[in-house]
Write an enzyme that holds these catalytic residues in place. Structure first.
Site, mmCIF file in Angstrom:
data_model
loop_
_atom_site.group_PDB
_atom_site.id
_atom_site.type_symbol
_atom_site.label_atom_id
_atom_site.label_comp_id
_atom_site.label_asym_id
_atom_site.label_seq_id
_atom_site.Cartn_x
_atom_site.Cartn_y
_atom_site.Cartn_z
ATOM 1 N N HIS A 37 1.391 -27.200 6.882
ATOM 2 C CA HIS A 37 0.681 -27.367 8.160
ATOM 3 C C HIS A 37 1.549 -26.866 9.323
ATOM 4 O O HIS A 37 1.070 -26.234 10.252
ATOM 5 C CB HIS A 37 0.369 -28.843 8.422
ATOM 6 C CG HIS A 37 -0.526 -29.489 7.413
ATOM 7 N ND1 HIS A 37 -0.104 -30.491 6.578
ATOM 8 C CD2 HIS A 37 -1.843 -29.286 7.123
ATOM 9 C CE1 HIS A 37 -1.126 -30.884 5.818
ATOM 10 N NE2 HIS A 37 -2.185 -30.175 6.113
ATOM 11 N N GLY A 147 -4.750 -21.943 6.291
ATOM 12 C CA GLY A 147 -3.854 -21.531 5.211
ATOM 13 C C GLY A 147 -4.599 -20.817 4.089
ATOM 14 O O GLY A 147 -5.714 -21.209 3.723
HETATM 15 P P1 AMP Z 1 -5.621 -29.917 4.953
HETATM 16 O O1 AMP Z 1 -4.952 -30.920 5.843
HETATM 17 O O2 AMP Z 1 -5.228 -30.005 3.521
HETATM 18 O O3 AMP Z 1 -7.106 -29.853 5.182
HETATM 19 O O4 AMP Z 1 -5.074 -28.502 5.404
HETATM 20 C C1 AMP Z 1 -5.150 -28.076 6.733
HETATM 21 C C2 AMP Z 1 -4.800 -26.618 6.821
HETATM 22 O O5 AMP Z 1 -3.470 -26.428 6.329
HETATM 23 C C3 AMP Z 1 -5.710 -25.726 5.951
HETATM 24 O O6 AMP Z 1 -5.981 -24.528 6.655
HETATM 25 C C4 AMP Z 1 -4.856 -25.478 4.734
HETATM 26 O O7 AMP Z 1 -5.171 -24.274 4.080
HETATM 27 C C5 AMP Z 1 -3.467 -25.428 5.339
HETATM 28 N N1 AMP Z 1 -2.458 -25.683 4.310
HETATM 29 C C6 AMP Z 1 -2.391 -26.760 3.483
HETATM 30 N N2 AMP Z 1 -1.369 -26.619 2.619
HETATM 31 C C7 AMP Z 1 -0.784 -25.433 2.896
HETATM 32 C C8 AMP Z 1 0.327 -24.717 2.342
HETATM 33 N N3 AMP Z 1 1.032 -25.180 1.316
HETATM 34 N N4 AMP Z 1 0.650 -23.517 2.895
HETATM 35 C C9 AMP Z 1 -0.076 -23.021 3.926
HETATM 36 N N5 AMP Z 1 -1.120 -23.649 4.490
HETATM 37 C C10 AMP Z 1 -1.476 -24.840 3.988
#
Ligand code: AMP
Length: 283
Positions: A37, A147
């Site tokens: 994040h 991401g």
């Molecule tokens: P989430 O909180 O899991 O909904 O993720 C929020 C944002 O962070 C989304 O756009 C995800 O794709 C991104 N994200 C989560 N994990 C990663 C990671 N390991 N590398 C890059 N972006 C990430």
């Protein structure tokens, strides 16, 4: 850095910046923040003047038997991580603030949502498209950062932005990984020590596929078999899907063609935890 929970207060705050000619970057998250994040926040900081992150565990994108209730939450820790990354505003609304009455409007993207996680998690992308539409209308960002860890989500949201003429640029960001290759995820805290060790096989199998493609193998089934065999070496792993499709259109392919971008996408269960990972390759 401010933490704002009301839509009205956020709009008023952002109007001041917008009138002063500042550009706004949005990073939508479900919180329990990690370096993945944080990399999105840093990219937003580089490209826009005011960085807003949203922290909202969106009930609409969870199925009835999924982990909405137990999804990890820690706003205080998230505030520290966001502050460190130079975030200006955390928008952390309650479920009632985002969905005050029974919601009667949703946003549905078809076709690209029918495969991969869309097939395994019915209704998931309708929940995602709906909440991201609301966030776009509330924040009105110039750019929004997502991401590639959730590569199908990026494809779905890009389609939605094109189709509905949202005035926002989607900026895809690379996957951040642990030293052994496991993609960072808020859900990794669910893993037992044994599951955690074996979970490195997702990345290892993607690398194996990459090497095989570099050697000249073009038959999708051959590459798929290599991946599924590799993952099956881990006794705790249960494959939900292992697919190779065109990207971002997510169409079926049999033979990898030159000048085509493909995605190798995985979803694998370790006990009650479902992990996803993927690799984009330009042939
Ligand atoms: P989430 O909180 O899991 O909904 O993720 C929020 C944002 O962070 C989304 O756009 C995800 O794709 C991104 N994200 C989560 N994990 C990663 C990671 N390991 N590398 C890059 N972006 C990430």
């Amino acid at each position: 850095m401010k933490t704002i929970t009301s839509i009205q207060a956020l709009r008023e705050e952002l109007n001041i910046y917008r009138k002063a000619g500042k550009t706004i970057g949005l990073v939508p998250t479900m919180g329990y923040l990690h370096s993945g994040h944080q990399s999105l926040m840093l990219k937003a900081k580089e490209q826009t003047d005011i960085v807003v992150i949203s922290i909202f565990v969106n009930p609409l994108q969870f199925g009835p038997n999924e982990d909405f209730e137990r999804y990890p939450r820690n706003l205080e820790k998230d505030q520290k991580i966001a502050l460190e990354a130079g975030v200006d505003i955390i928008f952390a609304p309650s479920v009632e603030e985002m969905y005050p009455r029974v919601t009667k409007t949703t946003v549905q993207v078809v076709d690209v949502t029918s495969k991969l996680c869309g097939a395994s998690r019915p209704g998931h992308f309708e929940g995602v498209a709906t909440v991201v539409s609301k966030l776009f209308l509330i924040v009105q960002p110039d750019k929004a950062f997502f991401g590639q860890k959730d590569a199908q989500q990026v494809a779905v949201l890009q389609q939605m932005v094109n189709d509905l003429n949202f005035n926002v640029e989607i900026v895809p960001c690379p996957i951040i990984r642990e030293a052994d290759g496991l993609a960072l995820s808020s859900r990794n805290v669910y893993l037992s020590q044994e599951e955690r060790e074996q979970a490195a096989v997702l990345h290892a199998s993607l690398q194996l596929a990459k090497q095989e493609i570099a050697k000249g193998t073009k038959n999708k089934e051959v590459i798929k078999t290599l991946i599924t065999n590799k993952i099956s070496e881990m006794p705790l792993a249960k494959i939900d899907y292992a697919e190779i499709l065109s990207y971002p259109s997510l169409e079926e392919i049999e033979i990898l063609q030159a000048n085509e971008q493909i995605i190798i996408a995985l979803a694998v269960w370790f006990g009650k935890t479902r992990l996803i990972d993927n690799l984009l390759i330009e042939i």
